[in-house]
Design an enzyme around this catalytic site. Structure first.
Site, PDB file in Angstrom:
ATOM      1  N   ASP A 160     -37.077 -21.807 -21.449  1.00 10.30           N
ATOM      2  CA  ASP A 160     -37.586 -22.909 -20.622  1.00 10.30           C
ATOM      3  C   ASP A 160     -38.502 -23.847 -21.414  1.00 10.30           C
ATOM      4  O   ASP A 160     -39.651 -24.091 -21.017  1.00 10.30           O
ATOM      5  CB  ASP A 160     -38.378 -22.344 -19.427  1.00 10.30           C
ATOM      6  CG  ASP A 160     -37.612 -21.271 -18.671  1.00 10.30           C
ATOM      7  OD1 ASP A 160     -36.383 -21.383 -18.579  1.00 10.30           O
ATOM      8  OD2 ASP A 160     -38.256 -20.330 -18.174  1.00 10.30           O
ATOM      9  N   GLU A 189     -32.496 -26.106 -10.502  1.00  7.58           N
ATOM     10  CA  GLU A 189     -33.860 -25.684 -10.817  1.00  7.58           C
ATOM     11  C   GLU A 189     -34.291 -26.460 -12.051  1.00  7.58           C
ATOM     12  O   GLU A 189     -33.600 -27.368 -12.510  1.00  7.58           O
ATOM     13  CB  GLU A 189     -33.936 -24.169 -11.045  1.00  7.58           C
ATOM     14  CG  GLU A 189     -32.974 -23.667 -12.103  1.00  7.58           C
ATOM     15  CD  GLU A 189     -33.055 -22.161 -12.324  1.00  7.58           C
ATOM     16  OE1 GLU A 189     -33.922 -21.516 -11.743  1.00  7.58           O
ATOM     17  OE2 GLU A 189     -32.246 -21.638 -13.100  1.00  7.58           O
TER      18      GLU A 189
HETATM   19  O1  FUB Z   1     -37.264 -18.450 -17.000  1.00  8.19           O
HETATM   20  C1  FUB Z   1     -37.177 -18.102 -15.675  1.00  8.19           C
HETATM   21  C2  FUB Z   1     -36.303 -19.069 -14.958  1.00  8.19           C
HETATM   22  O2  FUB Z   1     -35.015 -19.085 -15.521  1.00  8.19           O
HETATM   23  C3  FUB Z   1     -36.748 -20.480 -15.077  1.00  8.19           C
HETATM   24  O3  FUB Z   1     -37.858 -20.767 -14.330  1.00  8.19           O
HETATM   25  C4  FUB Z   1     -35.508 -21.147 -14.701  1.00  8.19           C
HETATM   26  O4  FUB Z   1     -35.502 -22.517 -14.910  1.00  8.19           O
HETATM   27  C5  FUB Z   1     -34.525 -20.394 -15.511  1.00  8.19           C
HETATM   28  O5  FUB Z   1     -34.479 -20.836 -16.808  1.00  8.19           O
END
Ligand code: FUB
Length: 695
Positions: free
Chosen positions: A30, A214
């Site tokens: 991320d 997301e």
């Molecule tokens: O790293 C945990 C989660 O996985 C992140 O918050 C999302 O965006 C995905 O990458």
């Protein structure tokens, strides 16, 4: 502070910087990259292997590190900036420190991060504040009111406002204090299955491709706002984007930034940043943990816009960004482009951190590795680690598959026919295909500056390459740049005029008897052989009669009784050189300037200038192989037989070096071995004569 240096990369001493993944001593995911004070700062999540008691197949993060780099190649890890057990509102054993962001405003750095609150379900988003991008960051006691979700990203728009995005594309304005949502933040009721929630902000991805969206990342460029985000197109995440003229939308979907990871790694998460005029996409992949896509690693690629502001799709590469020195061991499987039939694999399917290999299956297969800097190569050769079928031919070319040949390799193995006939031969060939071989090749051409290398399969067999590395040959000579040289501290004379080697085939050194040497050294090979005082670069034409070696004439064989004699003509050049060593390495001289290194005869001459007569000195010589020496035209020393180079191996009778110029000449002959010499004058006490100048 810890330096993420080449030597400590996950126990990979050979692993190269300027390749993907960029952080190799820990898992990172991320990635949010920001430019602060002329450096790129990287704020990723920090994946860890779940401790006992935690779900083993899920994300697991307990803290955040910040990294920075000036060149996107060398990354400094500034250590932990926020940890789950140091944030008042976070459940200290939740291991849910997911994707963060960090922005600068009014003298402060605001670090935004999601985590699991002590007193609730789901995720909240907190802020920690620092005076420097590296921290220390002080967490606010409470998460931001109104935000329930993950993956915060803050856009500081040209309208003067800061907007926070989170979750599946929600967005709200922040108050100038950067810690609260604006008072006029809208709210809406959102249904999640059977349940209904009140959500703050607006949903910027409403009506756009947004399945399981997301990780929103928003930025502004050329009057457009870009909302970029991972979502599931089919089974795993892609990175897509939408554009708008307003930070809070409405946004129009424009397409993909990056397609699904080919190996099925379920998530991707990214940021986009302009650094020194180039746009970069930071994203993650699970290269170091291919069987577990919850342990990820950050990668970078260059990103380009079209003239209408849309973004060109980015292909993930293992090459990444940054420049490699040609002298580094380049893990070539991390290429920037390749023909469609090229494939990669792990060198070791148990120890993934040993890196990868690239296979070029057939004639015409190629792969490109960009941005290699050759300014460090002066007199280079190439070393490659390959596994190849017999009869493989391949080239390293410059820029394209049809580009200039830098080096060419031919791998032809001609074993004795093994007992067992063709079945054994087939086994031999199969085994050969499974062995890593280090191969060297001279360079046909040395590129200059920063350029791209292309490996092309030009033979009949499949080829796999692990790494390539250019090396400089040790320096044996430098061109003369000063009016005179002194002998070195041990009295050895290092400045010489050397003539490119004369062809003189000899099957061995045992033929070098006194009579043979006198006969062959006293022949005239070129005019003025005993009188010439050549200038650097001066050419001579050597014309001489020579016994021809019969076909198959080899090491140790007696010379034929009545060899055929032919006239040989060679145009040769004199070179004025200072030797780097006390022994003048004629073999290396021949490698660089001769057409042959074995079975040759060298002529050397130098001028010794004395301030006064120096009586009772002896010329002390060592040579490999036999040699003969003349001072002012008089033979003073003969070193015969099959000799190794030993200092002061032979001494002349007493001589006088006269005031002014003394001309010292030597001839060295070799058979199938090395060749060099070392020369000095010793006084009566055996001390080196040093009060002379070599011109
Ligand atoms: O790293 C945990 C989660 O996985 C992140 O918050 C999302 O965006 C995905 O990458």
């Amino acid at each position: 502070m810890k330096r993420v240096a080449l030597t400590m990369l996950l126990c990979l001493p050979q692993w190269l910087a300027a390749q993907n993944p960029i952080i190799r001593d820990q898992f990172t995911a991320d990635p949010t990259a920001r430019v602060f004070n002329g450096r790129v700062y990287l704020y990723p999540s920090h994946d860890i292997v779940p401790p006992a008691g935690q779900r083993q197949d899920w994300f697991c993060m307990e803290d955040y590190h910040v990294f920075s780099s000036e060149n996107l190649t060398d990354w400094t890890d500034h250590g932990v900036i926020v940890a789950q057990n140091k944030v008042p509102w976070v459940r200290p054993d939740s291991y849910s420190m997911w994707a963060p962001d960090c922005v600068y405003r009014n003298g402060k750095y605001y670090f935004y991060f999601p985590s699991a609150p002590k007193d609730g379900r789901g995720f909240g988003v907190g802020v920690a504040v620092a005076d420097s991008p590296e921290g220390p960051f002080v967490p606010e006691p409470e998460p931001i009111k109104g935000i329930s979700g993950i993956d915060p990203c803050v856009l500081q728009a040209s309208d003067g406002n800061a907007y926070i995005f989170w979750g599946a594309g929600r967005c709200a304005k922040l108050k100038p204090n950067m810690k609260e949502l604006a008072d006029d933040t809208p709210k809406e009721k959102v249904k999640w299955g059977e349940r209904e929630f009140e959500m703050y902000g607006v949903n910027c991805l409403s009506g756009l491709p947004n399945r399981q969206a997301e990780g929103p990342f928003a930025f502004e460029y050329n009057g457009n706002y870009y909302l970029t985000y991972p979502y599931v197109r089919e089974n795993t995440e892609v990175l897509g984007y939408a554009m708008s003229k307003n930070p809070m939308g409405p946004y129009e979907y424009k397409g993909l930034i990056m397609a699904e990871h080919a190996n099925g790694c379920w998530t991707n998460h990214h940021s986009i940043v302009n650094y020194k005029g180039q746009w970069y996409l930071f994203y993650h992949h699970n290269f170091f943990s291919p069987k577990d896509d919850k342990r990820r690693s950050v990668q970078i690629e260059k990103l380009f816009f079209n003239s209408d502001g849309t973004i060109r799709e980015v292909k993930p590469t293992m090459r990444g960004v940054g420049v490699n020195k040609a002298t580094e061991r380049i893990e070539i499987d991390r290429f920037s482009e390749a023909s469609a039939d090229v494939s990669t694999a792990y060198v070791d399917t148990v120890d993934y951190k040993r890196g990868g290999l690239v296979s070029l299956p057939r004639k015409g297969s190629w792969m490109k590795y960009n941005d290699v800097d050759f300014s460090c190569i002066t007199d280079g050769y190439l070393l490659v680690s390959v596994k190849a079928a017999d009869n493989t031919e391949f080239c390293i070319r410059e820029k394209s598959a049809k580009g200039k040949v830098v080096a060419r390799f031919k791998l032809v193995v001609k074993p004795e026919e093994p007992a067992g006939g063709s079945a054994a031969m087939n086994r031999f060939r199969r085994d050969l295909r499974n062995q890593w071989l280090s191969q060297t090749a001279a360079l046909d051409y040395t590129p200059t500056g920063i350029t791209d290398l292309v490996i092309t399969n030009e033979g009949d067999g499949e080829l796999s390459v692990d790494w390539v590395q250019f090396k400089n040959r040790p320096k044996y000579f430098s061109p003369v740049t000063t009016a005179f040289a002194k002998p070195d501290k041990e009295g050895f004379i290092r400045r010489w005029m050397l003539l490119e080697p004369i062809d003189k085939p000899n099957s061995g050194n045992t033929v070098f008897t006194d009579s043979y040497l006198r006969e062959h050294f006293n022949r005239e090979y070129f005019k003025g052989q005993q009188t010439i005082l050549p200038k650097d670069g001066q050419k001579v034409t050597a014309v001489f009669k020579q016994e021809q070696a019969p076909a198959g004439f080899g090491r140790g064989q007696a010379a034929p009784a009545n060899p055929e004699v032919k006239t040989v003509k060679q145009t040769l050049t004199w070179h004025a050189l200072d030797s780097e060593n006390s022994n003048v390495k004629l073999f290396r001289f021949a490698e660089k300037w001769g057409s042959k290194v074995y079975g040759v005869l060298f002529w050397a001459v130098t001028v010794i200038d004395c301030p006064e007569d120096i009586p009772n000195v002896r010329l002390a010589v060592g040579s490999n192989s036999a040699s003969m020496w003349w001072l002012d035209g008089e033979e003073v020393l003969l070193l015969s037989g099959d000799r190794r180079m030993v200092r002061d191996d032979c001494m002349s009778h007493r001589l006088t070096l006269k005031k002014g110029r003394n001309i010292l000449r030597g001839a060295v002959i070799n058979g199938p071995g090395m060749s060099d010499f070392c020369v000095r004058f010793l006084d009566e006490k055996g001390n080196p004569v040093r009060n002379i100048e070599i011109k």
